[in-house]
Design a protein around this motif. Structure first.
Motif, PDB file in Angstrom:
ATOM      1  N   GLU A   1      -9.217  44.498  27.347  1.00 43.48           N
ATOM      2  CA  GLU A   1      -9.557  44.505  25.920  1.00 43.48           C
ATOM      3  C   GLU A   1      -8.750  45.548  25.137  1.00 43.48           C
ATOM      4  O   GLU A   1      -8.576  45.417  23.930  1.00 43.48           O
ATOM      5  N   ARG A   2      -8.252  46.610  25.823  1.00 40.59           N
ATOM      6  CA  ARG A   2      -7.472  47.641  25.121  1.00 40.59           C
ATOM      7  C   ARG A   2      -6.181  47.069  24.564  1.00 40.59           C
ATOM      8  O   ARG A   2      -5.800  47.334  23.439  1.00 40.59           O
ATOM      9  N   LEU A   3      -5.468  46.343  25.400  1.00 40.34           N
ATOM     10  CA  LEU A   3      -4.287  45.602  24.984  1.00 40.34           C
ATOM     11  C   LEU A   3      -4.675  44.144  25.200  1.00 40.34           C
ATOM     12  O   LEU A   3      -4.569  43.646  26.311  1.00 40.34           O
ATOM     13  N   PRO A   4      -5.173  43.480  24.192  1.00 38.97           N
ATOM     14  CA  PRO A   4      -5.749  42.149  24.419  1.00 38.97           C
ATOM     15  C   PRO A   4      -4.821  41.266  25.254  1.00 38.97           C
ATOM     16  O   PRO A   4      -3.792  40.793  24.781  1.00 38.97           O
ATOM     17  N   SER A   5      -5.195  41.117  26.527  1.00 42.86           N
ATOM     18  CA  SER A   5      -4.373  40.352  27.451  1.00 42.86           C
ATOM     19  C   SER A   5      -5.226  39.847  28.605  1.00 42.86           C
ATOM     20  O   SER A   5      -6.364  40.285  28.785  1.00 42.86           O
TER      21      SER A   5
ATOM     22  N   SER B   1      -0.307  38.072  26.950  1.00 42.28           N
ATOM     23  CA  SER B   1      -0.991  38.609  25.779  1.00 42.28           C
ATOM     24  C   SER B   1      -1.874  37.523  25.179  1.00 42.28           C
ATOM     25  O   SER B   1      -1.515  36.335  25.187  1.00 42.28           O
ATOM     26  N   CYS B   2      -3.016  37.917  24.661  1.00 40.36           N
ATOM     27  CA  CYS B   2      -3.912  36.943  24.022  1.00 40.36           C
ATOM     28  C   CYS B   2      -3.231  36.317  22.812  1.00 40.36           C
ATOM     29  O   CYS B   2      -3.402  35.120  22.554  1.00 40.36           O
ATOM     30  N   GLU B   3      -2.432  37.094  22.103  1.00 43.86           N
ATOM     31  CA  GLU B   3      -1.704  36.571  20.952  1.00 43.86           C
ATOM     32  C   GLU B   3      -0.722  35.478  21.371  1.00 43.86           C
ATOM     33  O   GLU B   3      -0.631  34.429  20.740  1.00 43.86           O
ATOM     34  N   GLY B   4       0.022  35.719  22.455  1.00 51.35           N
ATOM     35  CA  GLY B   4       0.971  34.720  22.954  1.00 51.35           C
ATOM     36  C   GLY B   4       0.272  33.460  23.430  1.00 51.35           C
ATOM     37  O   GLY B   4       0.724  32.342  23.185  1.00 51.35           O
ATOM     38  N   TRP B   5      -0.858  33.651  24.132  1.00 48.07           N
ATOM     39  CA  TRP B   5      -1.653  32.518  24.620  1.00 48.07           C
ATOM     40  C   TRP B   5      -2.153  31.690  23.443  1.00 48.07           C
ATOM     41  O   TRP B   5      -2.022  30.465  23.431  1.00 48.07           O
ATOM     42  N   ASN B   6      -2.759  32.364  22.451  1.00 47.09           N
ATOM     43  CA  ASN B   6      -3.320  31.660  21.295  1.00 47.09           C
ATOM     44  C   ASN B   6      -2.247  30.935  20.496  1.00 47.09           C
ATOM     45  O   ASN B   6      -2.474  29.830  20.004  1.00 47.09           O
ATOM     46  N   SER B   7      -1.071  31.528  20.373  1.00 48.62           N
ATOM     47  CA  SER B   7       0.036  30.880  19.671  1.00 48.62           C
ATOM     48  C   SER B   7       0.460  29.608  20.408  1.00 48.62           C
ATOM     49  O   SER B   7       0.702  28.566  19.781  1.00 48.62           O
ATOM     50  N   PHE B   8       0.534  29.673  21.733  1.00 47.26           N
ATOM     51  CA  PHE B   8       0.871  28.505  22.551  1.00 47.26           C
ATOM     52  C   PHE B   8      -0.156  27.390  22.330  1.00 47.26           C
ATOM     53  O   PHE B   8       0.210  26.235  22.087  1.00 47.26           O
TER      54      PHE B   8
ATOM     55  N   ASN C   1       8.663  22.324  16.803  1.00 46.96           N
ATOM     56  CA  ASN C   1       9.518  23.181  17.628  1.00 46.96           C
ATOM     57  C   ASN C   1       8.943  23.392  19.024  1.00 46.96           C
ATOM     58  O   ASN C   1       9.443  24.208  19.791  1.00 46.96           O
ATOM     59  N   GLY C   2       7.909  22.665  19.374  1.00 47.94           N
ATOM     60  CA  GLY C   2       7.311  22.758  20.698  1.00 47.94           C
ATOM     61  C   GLY C   2       6.367  23.932  20.827  1.00 47.94           C
ATOM     62  O   GLY C   2       5.982  24.557  19.845  1.00 47.94           O
ATOM     63  N   ALA C   3       5.991  24.205  22.057  1.00 52.22           N
ATOM     64  CA  ALA C   3       5.080  25.314  22.351  1.00 52.22           C
ATOM     65  C   ALA C   3       5.588  26.006  23.604  1.00 52.22           C
ATOM     66  O   ALA C   3       6.019  25.340  24.554  1.00 52.22           O
ATOM     67  N   GLU C   4       5.552  27.336  23.598  1.00 51.07           N
ATOM     68  CA  GLU C   4       6.033  28.073  24.760  1.00 51.07           C
ATOM     69  C   GLU C   4       5.095  29.231  25.063  1.00 51.07           C
ATOM     70  O   GLU C   4       4.697  29.978  24.176  1.00 51.07           O
ATOM     71  N   LEU C   5       4.776  29.359  26.331  1.00 45.30           N
ATOM     72  CA  LEU C   5       3.952  30.449  26.836  1.00 45.30           C
ATOM     73  C   LEU C   5       4.827  31.297  27.748  1.00 45.30           C
ATOM     74  O   LEU C   5       5.407  30.778  28.707  1.00 45.30           O
ATOM     75  N   VAL C   6       4.944  32.580  27.420  1.00 43.99           N
ATOM     76  CA  VAL C   6       5.748  33.511  28.203  1.00 43.99           C
ATOM     77  C   VAL C   6       4.863  34.705  28.535  1.00 43.99           C
ATOM     78  O   VAL C   6       4.135  35.206  27.674  1.00 43.99           O
ATOM     79  N   ASP C   7       4.936  35.151  29.796  1.00 50.39           N
ATOM     80  CA  ASP C   7       4.119  36.301  30.171  1.00 50.39           C
ATOM     81  C   ASP C   7       4.727  37.587  29.622  1.00 50.39           C
ATOM     82  O   ASP C   7       5.846  37.602  29.110  1.00 50.39           O
ATOM     83  N   MET C   8       3.979  38.688  29.733  1.00 51.45           N
ATOM     84  CA  MET C   8       4.381  39.958  29.132  1.00 51.45           C
ATOM     85  C   MET C   8       5.577  40.599  29.835  1.00 51.45           C
ATOM     86  O   MET C   8       6.247  41.462  29.268  1.00 51.45           O
ATOM     87  N   SER C   9       5.891  40.182  31.056  1.00 51.15           N
ATOM     88  CA  SER C   9       7.042  40.717  31.786  1.00 51.15           C
ATOM     89  C   SER C   9       8.226  39.745  31.780  1.00 51.15           C
ATOM     90  O   SER C   9       9.224  39.984  32.457  1.00 51.15           O
TER      91      SER C   9
END
Length: 131
Positions: A20-24, A49-56, A66-74
């Motif tokens: 929850e500190r870094l929403p992920s 990241s929760c932001e990246g997940w939600n955007s996907f 433009n499609g959808a892409e999920l990329v991990d934090m690393s």
């Protein structure tokens, strides 16, 4: 809770921890593809990241041009959905680099029909709604 798809290749994403500190979310990911007497099995534990997940998920639900892409934090994995006319393309790429510099890459690219895309999109949207 997890997401499991069997078509056009097996994809399992299991959320195993949240920060929850870094929403992920820490996710165990498994990709299996059998093709032409070859078998690919990719497993990893990643942070998304929760932001990246939600955007996907938003882009999937909106069927974004433009499609959808999920990329991990690393930047080790990428899951992308592209659309061309009435057809879709599901792309997965995983990359790991060892401390000694050895690089291992795994990739799967598979066409998907509208019904397969609907299943994929629904699974991610329902997962978000249950959280």
């Amino acid at each position: 809770m997890n997401i499991t798809l069997q078509d056009p290749f097996c994809l399992i994403i299991d959320v195993i921890e949240r920060d929850e500190r870094l929403p992920s979310m820490r996710c165990a990911i498994t990709v299996e593809a059998d093709q032409f007497e070859q078998r690919l099995l990719y497993t990893d534990n990643i942070w998304v990241s929760c932001e990246g997940w939600n955007s996907f998920v938003r882009n999937l639900a909106a069927n974004a041009d433009n499609g959808a892409e999920l990329v991990d934090m690393s930047n080790r994995i990428s899951l992308r959905v592209e659309q061309s006319g009435s057809e879709y393309l599901l792309l997965f790429q995983g990359t790991r680099t060892s401390a000694l510099g050895t690089i291992c890459k795994a990739a799967v690219q598979a066409p998907m029909h509208r019904d397969g895309f609907a299943v994929l999109s629904r699974q991610f949207v329902e997962f978000n709604q249950s959280e």
